[in-house]
Design a protein around this motif. Structure first.
Motif, short mmCIF file in Angstrom:
data_model
loop_
_atom_site.label_atom_id
_atom_site.label_comp_id
_atom_site.label_asym_id
_atom_site.label_seq_id
_atom_site.Cartn_x
_atom_site.Cartn_y
_atom_site.Cartn_z
N HIS A 469 4.84 12.04 31.61
CA HIS A 469 5.04 11.33 32.86
C HIS A 469 6.18 10.33 32.67
N PRO A 470 7.44 10.84 32.66
CA PRO A 470 8.57 9.96 32.36
C PRO A 470 8.67 8.82 33.36
N LEU A 471 8.83 7.62 32.84
CA LEU A 471 8.92 6.43 33.68
C LEU A 471 10.37 6.04 33.94
N GLN A 472 11.30 6.65 33.17
CA GLN A 472 12.69 6.33 33.38
C GLN A 472 13.16 6.85 34.73
N GLN A 473 14.22 6.28 35.23
CA GLN A 473 14.68 6.62 36.56
C GLN A 473 16.20 6.66 36.60
N ILE A 518 14.51 -3.74 28.04
CA ILE A 518 13.66 -2.69 28.63
C ILE A 518 14.26 -2.20 29.95
N ALA A 519 14.82 -3.12 30.74
CA ALA A 519 15.45 -2.73 32.00
C ALA A 519 16.61 -1.76 31.74
N TYR A 520 17.42 -2.06 30.71
CA TYR A 520 18.50 -1.13 30.36
C TYR A 520 17.95 0.23 29.93
N LEU A 521 16.91 0.21 29.09
CA LEU A 521 16.36 1.45 28.54
C LEU A 521 15.62 2.28 29.59
N SER A 522 15.38 1.71 30.76
CA SER A 522 14.66 2.46 31.79
C SER A 522 15.54 3.51 32.46
N ALA A 523 16.85 3.53 32.14
CA ALA A 523 17.73 4.57 32.66
C ALA A 523 17.30 5.93 32.11
N LEU A 529 15.05 8.25 23.71
CA LEU A 529 15.46 7.21 22.77
C LEU A 529 14.54 5.99 22.81
N VAL A 530 13.42 6.07 23.51
CA VAL A 530 12.53 4.91 23.63
C VAL A 530 11.23 5.14 22.85
N GLU A 531 10.70 4.06 22.30
CA GLU A 531 9.41 4.11 21.64
C GLU A 531 8.30 4.00 22.69
N SER A 532 7.09 4.40 22.30
CA SER A 532 5.98 4.39 23.25
C SER A 532 5.72 2.99 23.79
N GLY A 533 5.85 1.97 22.93
CA GLY A 533 5.65 0.60 23.38
C GLY A 533 6.69 0.19 24.41
N GLU A 534 7.94 0.63 24.21
CA GLU A 534 9.00 0.34 25.17
C GLU A 534 8.74 1.07 26.49
N LEU A 535 8.28 2.31 26.38
CA LEU A 535 7.99 3.11 27.57
C LEU A 535 6.91 2.45 28.43
N GLN A 536 5.90 1.92 27.78
CA GLN A 536 4.81 1.26 28.50
C GLN A 536 5.26 -0.01 29.20
N GLN A 537 6.34 -0.62 28.69
CA GLN A 537 6.83 -1.87 29.27
C GLN A 537 7.68 -1.64 30.52
N ILE A 538 8.20 -0.42 30.70
CA ILE A 538 9.12 -0.16 31.81
C ILE A 538 8.52 -0.49 33.17
N PRO A 539 7.33 0.04 33.52
CA PRO A 539 6.79 -0.30 34.85
C PRO A 539 6.46 -1.78 35.01
#
Length: 600
Positions: A469-473, A518-523, A529-539
């Motif tokens: 369930h990719p959270l990036q946008q 995290i805002a930058y990595l949400s692209a 290229l993101v770790e699970s902890g970073e992915l959880q922080q995106i929303p």
């Protein structure tokens, strides 16, 4: 563990070999109920886990662990494979070297695919398989939490057969979860104690313990990463493995550039006095290396209006300053480095007639503090206008390109990806180009190649996988502008607010910069290229940015430092709600109330 693909470093850091210990004289799995095997074998797992079993010490338990947690799990998952016969089943997962047999999973991925493609899949009880996996992980963790295991790892490492058998079982558990029970994966946790073995291997390979703690808790990924040799770059601290990272004890050294070849003693080339003049007029400085007929080194310096529609084409260079291209004392680089950058930039240029201009902060951003700030304010337009952004990072260009997966892994754990500033440059870039030892490749091309590669992974297990369930946008212009205003508020408030104590400012800066990263990595381009902890922080970050955006609309004409602080405090209330009491206490102020859902 042969199904875990090896990186190109593996000759320097060979895979772990696990000796086969269930040869009939010791424990041997009987292909009956997994959960009841210890009772049938006469082993009380509670007593054994605490090293209190009279008939067997923990140090002698490797054959039992292997029989139960390795062959037992294999039989639960693959016993219904179309060609499986109980008499030869163990031999399918063994290999022989000389006179010694070892555990082998070279056929595992193939047998999993065949099982999933056959009617045998319908005979599998997924809930039961999940419970067996959880049981195996729990028992392995119990052993690793014992006093004996802690003492053994601390004194002699993880070379004991018990630890090797547990590691093989953990990797098998993770593999079977991903293959058959992916819907259960979120229910399975690998706590720190369960990852002791693979984390020890990571530290042996030169990984910083602090960095290891930030990795996704995936034992297969961590094992794969432990085969990469971490080579500290010049200026970085040397990592001490099990004794912890020594970064805090390292005094700051002045960052100076290095030559392409350590034996080189070529002269440095500096940008001229035109640098200050151009920047003071709001221009962006570009450079181009042009050796003349007398073979003198000439660096052409050009000031351009970054907002002009008729901008000259140029390449932007993104790098970590302590990795060899930074210079804290002058706007200069060794001639050999400038020649190399120019040759790489020209390879990316669309022109065949002349060299292309390039931008690198070391040469194009003045050392003067005031002028430096002025130059860096244009970075958003600069990286958006560059034809390509070229990433130069030793953990990438010291290695040849091997596979798309390995390239993405090297980028994901590169020095370049760890820094806020360089991640920002990657976020802003139109086209990211990574330099490896033998090729230049764009991130766009790399992602396309990996999607194709992962389908054709062959007998190996793909270590990287796209989030279910990719959270990036795809961040549009409005989203980019919101991040830009957020960044400006951070720099304005923390840079100019004199009433905040230094210690408090440090805490706030850490929290806000973490959110900004995290805002930058949400692209979407960073999806692998993101770790699970970073992915959880995106929303969480974007939820807080929605509240922040609402305050911008209400206060559109107000850009004072005080208002910036008010907006950022409101952002922090959403982003770090669990720790806001301590932050509010430090600020000695009442934070705004969290808006109701209707105002989102």
């Amino acid at each position: 563990m042969d199904h875990i693909l090896l990186c190109s470093d593996h000759l320097r850091c060979p895979p772990i070999e696990v000796e086969y210990l269930c040869d009939g004289t010791n424990f041997m799995y009987d292909f009956r109920d997994f959960h009841d095997y210890p009772a049938r074998a006469g082993v009380d797992t509670m007593l054994l886990g605490n090293d209190q079993l009279p008939s067997m010490a923990l140090k002698d338990s490797a054959p039992f662990v292997q029989a139960w947690l390795w062959f037992g799990l294999l039989s639960e998952a693959l016993i219904f494979h179309p060609t499986t016969e109980l008499e030869v089943f163990p031999q399918l997962f063994l290999k022989t070297k000389g006179t010694q047999k070892y555990l082998c999973t070279i056929r595992l991925s193939e047998m999993i695919r065949e099982t999933k493609a056959s009617k045998a899949l319908y005979s599998l009880d997924m809930e039961r398989l999940y419970s067996c996996i959880q049981n195996a992980l729990d028992f392995g963790q119990k052993i690793l939490s014992s006093d004996w295991a802690k003492s053994q790892i601390e004194t002699t490492g993880i070379h004991h057969q018990v630890f090797k058998s547990i590691l093989a079982s953990q990797i098998l558990c993770r593999t079977l979860l991903g293959a058959f029970c992916s819907s259960y994966s979120s229910r399975v946790q690998f706590p720190e104690a369960a990852l002791k073995i693979v984390d020890f291997l990571l530290q042996q390979a030169g990984w910083c313990p602090e960095g290891v703690r930030g990795l996704t808790p995936d034992v297969c990924l961590r094992y794969h990463l432990s085969r990469y040799i971490r080579c500290p770059i010049r200026g970085d601290p040397k990592h001490t493995g099990g004794n912890g990272c020594v970064y805090a004890s390292i005094t700051h050294n002045v960052v100076t550039p290095r030559h392409v070849d350590p034996a080189c003693d070529c002269k440095t080339i500096a940008t001229t006095g035109d640098l200050r003049r151009f920047v003071s007029k709001g221009k962006v400085v570009l450079v181009r290396f042009c050796p003349n007929n007398e073979n003198s080194n000439i660096l052409e310096v050009k000031g351009v209006d970054i907002t002009s529609k008729d901008m000259v084409p140029f390449i932007a260079v993104s790098h970590v300053r302590m990795a060899g291209l930074g210079n804290e004392t002058a706007n200069s680089l060794p001639s050999c480095q400038i020649r190399l950058i120019q040759s790489l930039a020209d390879k990316l240029s669309k022109s065949n007639t002349e060299s292309i201009f390039f931008w690198i902060d070391t040469l194009c951003v003045p050392r003067n503090r005031h002028l430096r700030k002025s130059a860096l304010r244009l970075d958003w337009q600069l990286f958006a206008k560059a034809q390509h952004t070229l990433i130069l990072d030793p953990p990438l260009y010291q290695y040849k390109f091997c596979t798309p997966e390995e390239a993405l892994i090297r980028i994901r754990f590169s020095t370049w990806k760890m820094k806020l500033w360089t991640v920002k440059e990657g976020f802003l870039a139109r086209e990211l180009i990574f330099r490896f030892d033998d090729r230049l490749i764009s991130l766009r091309e790399l992602l396309a190649d990996f999607d194709e590669y992962s389908v054709k992974a062959g007998k190996g297990l793909a270590v990287l996988s796209k989030p279910e369930h990719p959270l990036q946008q795809d961040i549009d212009e409005k989203g980019s502008e919101l991040i830009k205003l957020f960044e400006q508020d951070i720099n304005s408030w923390l840079g100019e607010e004199k009433s905040i104590p230094d210690a408090t400012a440090g805490l706030l800066k850490m929290e806000l910069y973490r959110a900004l990263r995290i805002a930058y990595l949400s692209a979407r381009k960073f999806q692998y290229l993101v770790e699970s902890g970073e992915l959880q922080q995106i929303p969480i970050v974007w939820e807080a940015l929605k509240i922040y955006e609402a305050t911008l609309i209400q206060e559109a004409e107000v850009r004072t430092n005080e208002e910036a602080g008010s907006r950022l405090k409101r952002f922090l209330e959403i982003y770090t709600s669990s720790s806001m009491e301590s932050i509010a206490h430090l600020l000695d102020t009442n934070l705004p109330q969290k808006p109701q859902a209707s105002s989102h």
